[in-house]
Design a protein around this motif. Structure first.
Motif, mmCIF file in Angstrom:
data_model
loop_
_atom_site.group_PDB
_atom_site.id
_atom_site.type_symbol
_atom_site.label_atom_id
_atom_site.label_comp_id
_atom_site.label_asym_id
_atom_site.label_seq_id
_atom_site.Cartn_x
_atom_site.Cartn_y
_atom_site.Cartn_z
ATOM 1 N N MET A 1 57.014 18.632 -29.598
ATOM 2 C CA MET A 1 57.149 19.983 -30.096
ATOM 3 C C MET A 1 57.308 20.990 -28.938
ATOM 4 N N LEU A 2 56.603 20.733 -27.844
ATOM 5 C CA LEU A 2 56.701 21.628 -26.692
ATOM 6 C C LEU A 2 58.115 21.627 -26.129
ATOM 7 N N LEU A 32 59.100 33.626 -29.329
ATOM 8 C CA LEU A 32 59.207 32.208 -28.946
ATOM 9 C C LEU A 32 58.554 31.950 -27.592
ATOM 10 N N ALA A 33 58.718 32.890 -26.661
ATOM 11 C CA ALA A 33 58.100 32.733 -25.339
ATOM 12 C C ALA A 33 56.576 32.744 -25.454
ATOM 13 N N LEU A 34 56.045 33.632 -26.292
ATOM 14 C CA LEU A 34 54.593 33.651 -26.507
ATOM 15 C C LEU A 34 54.112 32.340 -27.123
ATOM 16 N N PHE A 35 54.885 31.833 -28.092
ATOM 17 C CA PHE A 35 54.538 30.556 -28.736
ATOM 18 C C PHE A 35 54.570 29.421 -27.714
ATOM 19 N N CYS A 36 55.631 29.395 -26.879
ATOM 20 C CA CYS A 36 55.735 28.365 -25.824
ATOM 21 C C CYS A 36 54.587 28.487 -24.831
ATOM 22 N N ALA A 37 54.209 29.725 -24.504
ATOM 23 C CA ALA A 37 53.107 29.917 -23.562
ATOM 24 C C ALA A 37 51.823 29.321 -24.119
ATOM 25 N N LEU A 38 51.545 29.564 -25.395
ATOM 26 C CA LEU A 38 50.344 28.991 -26.019
ATOM 27 C C LEU A 38 50.398 27.467 -26.031
ATOM 28 N N LEU A 39 51.555 26.924 -26.466
ATOM 29 C CA LEU A 39 51.705 25.462 -26.503
ATOM 30 C C LEU A 39 51.578 24.851 -25.111
ATOM 31 N N SER A 40 52.222 25.498 -24.129
ATOM 32 C CA SER A 40 52.238 24.918 -22.793
ATOM 33 C C SER A 40 50.867 24.987 -22.129
ATOM 34 N N ILE A 41 50.117 26.056 -22.390
ATOM 35 C CA ILE A 41 48.774 26.152 -21.805
ATOM 36 C C ILE A 41 47.879 25.050 -22.363
ATOM 37 N N VAL A 42 47.981 24.805 -23.670
ATOM 38 C CA VAL A 42 47.178 23.735 -24.281
ATOM 39 C C VAL A 42 47.579 22.384 -23.703
ATOM 40 N N ALA A 43 48.899 22.138 -23.635
ATOM 41 C CA ALA A 43 49.382 20.854 -23.097
ATOM 42 C C ALA A 43 49.019 20.710 -21.622
ATOM 43 N N GLN A 93 58.134 37.947 -17.380
ATOM 44 C CA GLN A 93 56.870 37.371 -16.910
ATOM 45 C C GLN A 93 56.316 36.358 -17.909
ATOM 46 N N VAL A 94 56.397 36.681 -19.210
ATOM 47 C CA VAL A 94 55.916 35.750 -20.241
ATOM 48 C C VAL A 94 56.772 34.493 -20.255
ATOM 49 N N PHE A 95 58.087 34.661 -20.033
ATOM 50 C CA PHE A 95 58.975 33.501 -19.984
ATOM 51 C C PHE A 95 58.565 32.561 -18.845
ATOM 52 N N GLY A 96 58.302 33.129 -17.658
ATOM 53 C CA GLY A 96 57.838 32.308 -16.530
ATOM 54 C C GLY A 96 56.497 31.671 -16.813
ATOM 55 N N ILE A 100 56.635 27.510 -16.646
ATOM 56 C CA ILE A 100 56.033 26.785 -15.521
ATOM 57 C C ILE A 100 55.045 25.722 -15.993
ATOM 58 N N PRO A 101 54.038 26.061 -16.810
ATOM 59 C CA PRO A 101 53.135 24.991 -17.262
ATOM 60 C C PRO A 101 53.800 24.028 -18.238
ATOM 61 N N ALA A 102 54.816 24.506 -18.974
ATOM 62 C CA ALA A 102 55.513 23.614 -19.910
ATOM 63 C C ALA A 102 56.231 22.504 -19.151
ATOM 64 N N VAL A 103 56.957 22.879 -18.102
ATOM 65 C CA VAL A 103 57.671 21.868 -17.302
ATOM 66 C C VAL A 103 56.680 20.936 -16.619
ATOM 67 N N ALA A 104 55.571 21.491 -16.120
ATOM 68 C CA ALA A 104 54.550 20.648 -15.490
ATOM 69 C C ALA A 104 53.943 19.674 -16.494
ATOM 70 N N ALA A 105 53.665 20.144 -17.699
ATOM 71 C CA ALA A 105 53.073 19.273 -18.728
ATOM 72 C C ALA A 105 54.072 18.228 -19.208
ATOM 73 N N ILE A 106 55.323 18.636 -19.404
ATOM 74 C CA ILE A 106 56.354 17.704 -19.883
ATOM 75 C C ILE A 106 56.620 16.626 -18.842
#
Length: 196
Positions: A1-2, A32-43, A93-96, A100-106
């Motif tokens: 999903m991330l 969408l960026a806020l949603f990705c930020a939440l998902l990526s922080i959890v992941a 800033q929210v996009f970054g 950043i954590p999304a790519v690291a988690a993936i």
């Protein structure tokens, strides 16, 4: 999903007019960026538990400082003439903060490098498609003096294409196949940059 949400975010950024909510360009992309930020922080929090303590501390520090910068940007709305215009900086800033954590988690998942390559290719494809549409002047990509693409201003198109350019160059260096195709992509994005 991330991974799917990151890819959707990348595609939505290239067409801010199509992601308009209540007359504001890019509103859907921002959500969408806020949603990705939440998902990526959890992941990323799950991934960080497996990291060495120093690496986890460094990553947490970078994200904390990023969050602090976002909060300061939002606070600048209090004294701005047009508070909604401050959202431009906050969106980047929210996009970054999301990516950043999304790519690291993936990247730590099985077949993570393939997934990260898909994210890079999505940015490359969107750069090339937008450049080609600008070059032939289709849709909202028409221009009189400087091309705006599907953005509100031509400098926004230039910034977006500039983000894709180093990724295309990196793919050319790292890829043994499709070098002629990547060279064509590089030329198309450079032409888009010239027109912007």
């Amino acid at each position: 999903m991330l991974q799917a949400s990151v890819l959707l975010l990348i595609v939505s950024i290239w067409f801010p007019g199509a992601t308009r909510i209540a007359g504001t360009d890019g509103s859907l992309s921002f959500l969408l960026a806020l949603f990705c930020a939440l998902l990526s922080i959890v992941a990323y929090a799950e991934t960080a538990r497996r990291l060495h303590r120093v690496e986890a501390t460094l990553a947490t520090t970078v994200l904390t400082i990023s969050a602090f910068i976002i909060i300061l940007s939002l606070l600048s709305m209090l004294y701005a003439d047009n508070p909604l215009r401050t959202m431009r900086a906050v969106f980047a800033q929210v996009f970054g903060f999301a990516i950043i954590p999304a790519v690291a988690a993936i990247s730590t998942r099985p077949k993570g490098l393939v997934a990260v390559d898909r994210v890079v290719m999505a940015i490359v494809i969107m750069s090339v498609v937008t450049s080609c549409l600008v070059a032939i002047g289709l849709g909202d990509a028409r221009f009189a003096d400087r091309a705006e693409g599907y953005f509100k201003h031509s400098n926004q198109l230039g910034i977006a294409l500039s983000a894709g350019l180093p990724l295309i160059a990196a793919k050319m260096v790292s890829s043994r196949k499709h070098r002629a195709l990547l060279l064509g992509c590089l030329v198309a994005v450079l032409l888009g940059l010239v027109k912007s």
